[in-house]
Design an enzyme around this catalytic site. Structure first.
Site, PDB file in Angstrom:
ATOM      1  CG  ASP A  29      15.019  -0.734   4.951  1.00 13.48           C
ATOM      2  OD1 ASP A  29      15.833   0.098   5.354  1.00 13.48           O
ATOM      3  OD2 ASP A  29      14.564  -1.634   5.677  1.00 13.48           O
ATOM      4  CD  GLU A  40       8.206  -0.333  -2.894  1.00 10.45           C
ATOM      5  OE1 GLU A  40       7.586   0.480  -2.178  1.00 10.45           O
ATOM      6  OE2 GLU A  40       8.350  -1.521  -2.580  1.00 10.45           O
ATOM      7  NE  ARG A  65      -0.639   1.501   5.157  1.00 10.63           N
ATOM      8  CZ  ARG A  65       0.420   0.760   4.844  1.00 10.63           C
ATOM      9  NH1 ARG A  65       1.404   1.263   4.143  1.00 10.63           N
ATOM     10  NH2 ARG A  65       0.491  -0.496   5.244  1.00 10.63           N
ATOM     11  CG  ASP A 124       2.606   0.544   7.699  1.00 11.69           C
ATOM     12  OD1 ASP A 124       3.433   0.356   6.784  1.00 11.69           O
ATOM     13  OD2 ASP A 124       2.265  -0.347   8.499  1.00 11.69           O
ATOM     14  CE  LYS A 138      -3.119  -2.528   2.995  1.00 10.78           C
ATOM     15  NZ  LYS A 138      -3.410  -2.794   4.413  1.00 10.78           N
ATOM     16  CG  PHE A 158      10.523   2.536  11.124  1.00 12.27           C
ATOM     17  CD1 PHE A 158      10.784   1.430  10.316  1.00 12.27           C
ATOM     18  CD2 PHE A 158       9.195   2.895  11.356  1.00 12.27           C
ATOM     19  CE1 PHE A 158       9.746   0.690   9.759  1.00 12.27           C
ATOM     20  CE2 PHE A 158       8.156   2.160  10.809  1.00 12.27           C
ATOM     21  CZ  PHE A 158       8.428   1.057  10.015  1.00 12.27           C
ATOM     22  CE  LYS A 190      14.511   3.607   6.313  1.00 14.63           C
ATOM     23  NZ  LYS A 190      14.190   2.792   7.480  1.00 14.63           N
TER      24      LYS A 190
END
Ligand code: IMP
Ligand code: MG
Length: 174
Positions: free
Chosen positions: A101, A97, A163, A157, A41, A150, A129
């Site tokens: 990560d 996207e 979100r 989320d 999502k 994070f 990242k």
């Protein structure tokens, strides 16, 4: 314990950068139609904003994958939860996207999509990242490179929350 969100990238900064990427994509795909593939999502908010900033013909498709692993650490083995509606054969595909990560999810996904015979296949991510990279992934368009924290918002989320934030933030517990 309460949660607060510290702003890392403001709504204005994110919107400005998306417009710049949209302009770049419009130049790079001049005379073509770009087929945006959104990874649900997380990628959905970015994809909608980006699509509005692209002025060559755009078509959209969506897929949903889940990686076997915990919420914050992906294993790289990806299960397709919802596949694309249309074939990719001979399309100029741009995967959209939220964040790269470790790179595990994307490298697996891109390999799978390449097997479907698109004319071209590129990757656009809002956030990257680089410090966290485990698997090498070539990113064609990056919104922002960010430190190893994070983040939430703009589709991202924490436990399915945040979100809908119109900016990128870091969850702080106190
Ligand atoms: P990768 O396979 O490690 O590159 O995992 C990428 C996926 O992990 C992303 O598509 C996100 O769903 C999730 N993810 C990685 N970092 C973050 C973060 O900082 N906030 C929210 N989700 C994240
Ligand atoms: Mg994602």
């Amino acid at each position: 314990m309460s949660e607060r969100v510290r702003v890392m990238l403001s709504e204005e900064e994110v919107d400005k950068r998306i417009k710049e990427i949209g302009d770049q994509i419009s130049k790079d795909y001049e005379g073509k139609q770009v087929h945006l593939v959104c990874v649900l999502k997380g990628g959905s908010f970015f994809m909608c904003e980006l699509a509005k900033r692209i002025d060559v013909p755009v078509s959209l498709d969506f897929m949903s994958v889940s990686s076997y692993g915990s919420e914050t650490k992906s294993s790289g083995v990806v299960k397709i939860v919802k596949d694309l509606d249309e074939p990719l054969k001979d399309k100029d595909v741009l995967v959209v996207e939220d964040i790269v990560d470790s790179g595990r999810t994307l490298s697996y996904l891109l390999e799978m999509l390449r097997d479907r015979g698109p004319r071209s296949l590129r990757l656009c991510t809002l956030l990257d990242k680089p410090e966290r990279r485990v698997v090498d992934v070539h990113v064609d368009y990056t919104g922002f490179q960010i430190p190893d924290e994070f983040v939430v918002g703009y589709g991202l989320d924490y436990d399915q929350k945040y979100r809908n934030l119109p900016y990128i933030g870091v969850v702080e517990l106190d």
